[in-house]
Write a protein that holds these residues in place. Sequence first.
Motif, PDB file in Angstrom:
ATOM      1  N   THR A  36       0.851  -1.191   0.000  1.00 29.49           N
ATOM      2  CA  THR A  36       0.000   0.000   0.000  1.00 29.49           C
ATOM      3  C   THR A  36       0.885   1.239   0.000  1.00 29.49           C
ATOM      4  O   THR A  36       2.024   1.214   0.477  1.00 29.49           O
ATOM      5  CB  THR A  36      -0.910   0.035   1.236  1.00 29.49           C
ATOM      6  N   GLU A  37       0.358   2.313  -0.530  1.00 27.71           N
ATOM      7  CA  GLU A  37       1.127   3.558  -0.596  1.00 27.71           C
ATOM      8  C   GLU A  37       1.516   4.032   0.800  1.00 27.71           C
ATOM      9  O   GLU A  37       2.625   4.507   1.022  1.00 27.71           O
ATOM     10  CB  GLU A  37       0.326   4.624  -1.342  1.00 27.71           C
ATOM     11  N   GLU A  38       0.608   3.869   1.753  1.00 28.38           N
ATOM     12  CA  GLU A  38       0.889   4.325   3.120  1.00 28.38           C
ATOM     13  C   GLU A  38       2.049   3.553   3.739  1.00 28.38           C
ATOM     14  O   GLU A  38       3.001   4.135   4.283  1.00 28.38           O
ATOM     15  CB  GLU A  38      -0.359   4.187   3.984  1.00 28.38           C
ATOM     16  N   LEU A  39       1.994   2.214   3.654  1.00 27.99           N
ATOM     17  CA  LEU A  39       3.045   1.399   4.250  1.00 27.99           C
ATOM     18  C   LEU A  39       4.389   1.628   3.563  1.00 27.99           C
ATOM     19  O   LEU A  39       5.428   1.759   4.223  1.00 27.99           O
ATOM     20  CB  LEU A  39       2.673  -0.086   4.178  1.00 27.99           C
ATOM     21  N   LEU A  40       4.393   1.653   2.235  1.00 25.72           N
ATOM     22  CA  LEU A  40       5.649   1.793   1.510  1.00 25.72           C
ATOM     23  C   LEU A  40       6.264   3.176   1.710  1.00 25.72           C
ATOM     24  O   LEU A  40       7.483   3.314   1.818  1.00 25.72           O
ATOM     25  CB  LEU A  40       5.426   1.514   0.015  1.00 25.72           C
ATOM     26  N   THR A  41       5.421   4.187   1.778  1.00 25.91           N
ATOM     27  CA  THR A  41       5.931   5.538   2.030  1.00 25.91           C
ATOM     28  C   THR A  41       6.565   5.620   3.413  1.00 25.91           C
ATOM     29  O   THR A  41       7.639   6.194   3.595  1.00 25.91           O
ATOM     30  CB  THR A  41       4.796   6.570   1.922  1.00 25.91           C
ATOM     31  N   THR A  42       5.927   4.987   4.389  1.00 24.40           N
ATOM     32  CA  THR A  42       6.427   5.039   5.763  1.00 24.40           C
ATOM     33  C   THR A  42       7.700   4.228   5.927  1.00 24.40           C
ATOM     34  O   THR A  42       8.689   4.714   6.510  1.00 24.40           O
ATOM     35  CB  THR A  42       5.359   4.500   6.737  1.00 24.40           C
ATOM     36  N   GLN A  43       7.720   2.990   5.427  1.00 23.36           N
ATOM     37  CA  GLN A  43       8.836   2.081   5.711  1.00 23.36           C
ATOM     38  C   GLN A  43      10.023   2.281   4.764  1.00 23.36           C
ATOM     39  O   GLN A  43      11.168   2.066   5.165  1.00 23.36           O
ATOM     40  CB  GLN A  43       8.357   0.631   5.654  1.00 23.36           C
ATOM     41  N   TYR A  44       9.760   2.665   3.530  1.00 24.44           N
ATOM     42  CA  TYR A  44      10.851   2.865   2.566  1.00 24.44           C
ATOM     43  C   TYR A  44      11.254   4.338   2.432  1.00 24.44           C
ATOM     44  O   TYR A  44      12.238   4.648   1.761  1.00 24.44           O
ATOM     45  CB  TYR A  44      10.448   2.342   1.187  1.00 24.44           C
ATOM     46  N   ARG A  45      10.437   5.223   3.016  1.00 22.16           N
ATOM     47  CA  ARG A  45      10.647   6.670   2.838  1.00 22.16           C
ATOM     48  C   ARG A  45      10.718   7.011   1.361  1.00 22.16           C
ATOM     49  O   ARG A  45      11.608   7.736   0.891  1.00 22.16           O
ATOM     50  CB  ARG A  45      11.920   7.122   3.563  1.00 22.16           C
ATOM     51  N   ALA A  46       9.773   6.460   0.619  1.00 24.92           N
ATOM     52  CA  ALA A  46       9.755   6.623  -0.835  1.00 24.92           C
ATOM     53  C   ALA A  46       8.416   7.211  -1.268  1.00 24.92           C
ATOM     54  O   ALA A  46       7.403   7.083  -0.577  1.00 24.92           O
ATOM     55  CB  ALA A  46       9.965   5.273  -1.514  1.00 24.92           C
ATOM     56  N   ARG A  47       8.425   7.858  -2.426  1.00 20.02           N
ATOM     57  CA  ARG A  47       7.190   8.367  -3.032  1.00 20.02           C
ATOM     58  C   ARG A  47       6.775   7.366  -4.109  1.00 20.02           C
ATOM     59  O   ARG A  47       7.508   7.160  -5.092  1.00 20.02           O
ATOM     60  CB  ARG A  47       7.418   9.752  -3.640  1.00 20.02           C
ATOM     61  N   VAL A  48       5.638   6.724  -3.921  1.00 19.09           N
ATOM     62  CA  VAL A  48       5.194   5.691  -4.856  1.00 19.09           C
ATOM     63  C   VAL A  48       3.711   5.843  -5.154  1.00 19.09           C
ATOM     64  O   VAL A  48       2.951   6.448  -4.387  1.00 19.09           O
ATOM     65  CB  VAL A  48       5.459   4.273  -4.299  1.00 19.09           C
ATOM     66  N   LYS A  49       3.327   5.266  -6.272  1.00 20.80           N
ATOM     67  CA  LYS A  49       1.920   5.103  -6.631  1.00 20.80           C
ATOM     68  C   LYS A  49       1.676   3.616  -6.806  1.00 20.80           C
ATOM     69  O   LYS A  49       2.460   2.923  -7.460  1.00 20.80           O
ATOM     70  CB  LYS A  49       1.618   5.838  -7.950  1.00 20.80           C
ATOM     71  N   VAL A  50       0.640   3.085  -6.204  1.00 19.30           N
ATOM     72  CA  VAL A  50       0.316   1.660  -6.312  1.00 19.30           C
ATOM     73  C   VAL A  50      -0.901   1.501  -7.218  1.00 19.30           C
ATOM     74  O   VAL A  50      -1.966   2.045  -6.944  1.00 19.30           O
ATOM     75  CB  VAL A  50       0.044   1.034  -4.935  1.00 19.30           C
ATOM     76  N   LEU A  51      -0.699   0.754  -8.312  1.00 19.55           N
ATOM     77  CA  LEU A  51      -1.762   0.477  -9.269  1.00 19.55           C
ATOM     78  C   LEU A  51      -2.158  -0.987  -9.159  1.00 19.55           C
ATOM     79  O   LEU A  51      -1.359  -1.828  -8.750  1.00 19.55           O
ATOM     80  CB  LEU A  51      -1.292   0.788 -10.694  1.00 19.55           C
ATOM     81  N   GLN A  52      -3.365  -1.310  -9.551  1.00 20.67           N
ATOM     82  CA  GLN A  52      -3.817  -2.693  -9.498  1.00 20.67           C
ATOM     83  C   GLN A  52      -3.583  -3.360 -10.850  1.00 20.67           C
ATOM     84  O   GLN A  52      -4.158  -2.959 -11.860  1.00 20.67           O
ATOM     85  CB  GLN A  52      -5.298  -2.769  -9.109  1.00 20.67           C
ATOM     86  N   GLY A  53      -2.706  -4.369 -10.853  1.00 25.51           N
ATOM     87  CA  GLY A  53      -2.427  -5.113 -12.071  1.00 25.51           C
ATOM     88  C   GLY A  53      -3.238  -6.393 -12.127  1.00 25.51           C
ATOM     89  O   GLY A  53      -4.013  -6.711 -11.216  1.00 25.51           O
TER      90      GLY A  53
END
Length: 256
Positions: free
Chosen positions: A228-245
Amino acid sequence: MSALAIEGLSVTLGGAEILSGVDLTVAAGEWVTVIGPNGAGKSTLLRAVGGRLAHRGSISINGTHVSALSRRARARAVAAVAQTPVVPPGMTVIDYVLLGRTPYISPLGRESARDLAVVDGVLARLDLVAFAGRLLPTLSGGERQRVFLARALAQEAPLLLLDEPTSALDIGHQQDVLDLVDDLRRDRNLAVLATMHDLSVAGEYADRMVLMAGGRVVAAGPPAEVLTEELLTTQYRARVKVLQGAHGPIVVPVRS
């Protein structure tokens, strides 16, 4: 009963606690991928399960605690592909892959017809037949990665540990190797525990994902619940967009 059951696993190296209280299970036929930022403890987790690190807590394989398994029994139960395997000098591809049959060969014995048949089959599945007589140092990084996987598959163990199994592969061979592992775990009911940096690829193949940070599990569940964008932003300190494939979440870095 889980093929792999880990309870309260902790590992200390050089006075620093690298893993702390990790709980994790992998069922037969299930693929679980561990993700997390650098230094999260992912490779340490696999090394502990593979018997290469001292640990506290419990690790059981098919209901048997690993401390009760002999070295040969453990090699029949767990096969691993490390990020940087140690390769004996002067080894040809077929001799290296045959090392995967060591747990089944008596100390003074030779490989059987079945051992050779297993190795031949693995070489064919990984498109390595033409390389059988080549020395490992003459291969490319991607070719060697496939050889490392071939040795692990030749062990025919019910638990397969993969530490960044596609890191040296181009995208075509990445897909070939992961599709092969996916087919084999279904055909043989293998339990697969892997670490991967490519989050989109990890989400396509894993049944469940475990997100680690600071040596602890911070999230676990189906890929859609972990990527999820929330988890990845928090744990990786990264800016991401999560799309459904079609087969799982697709994680796209977003430039600020």
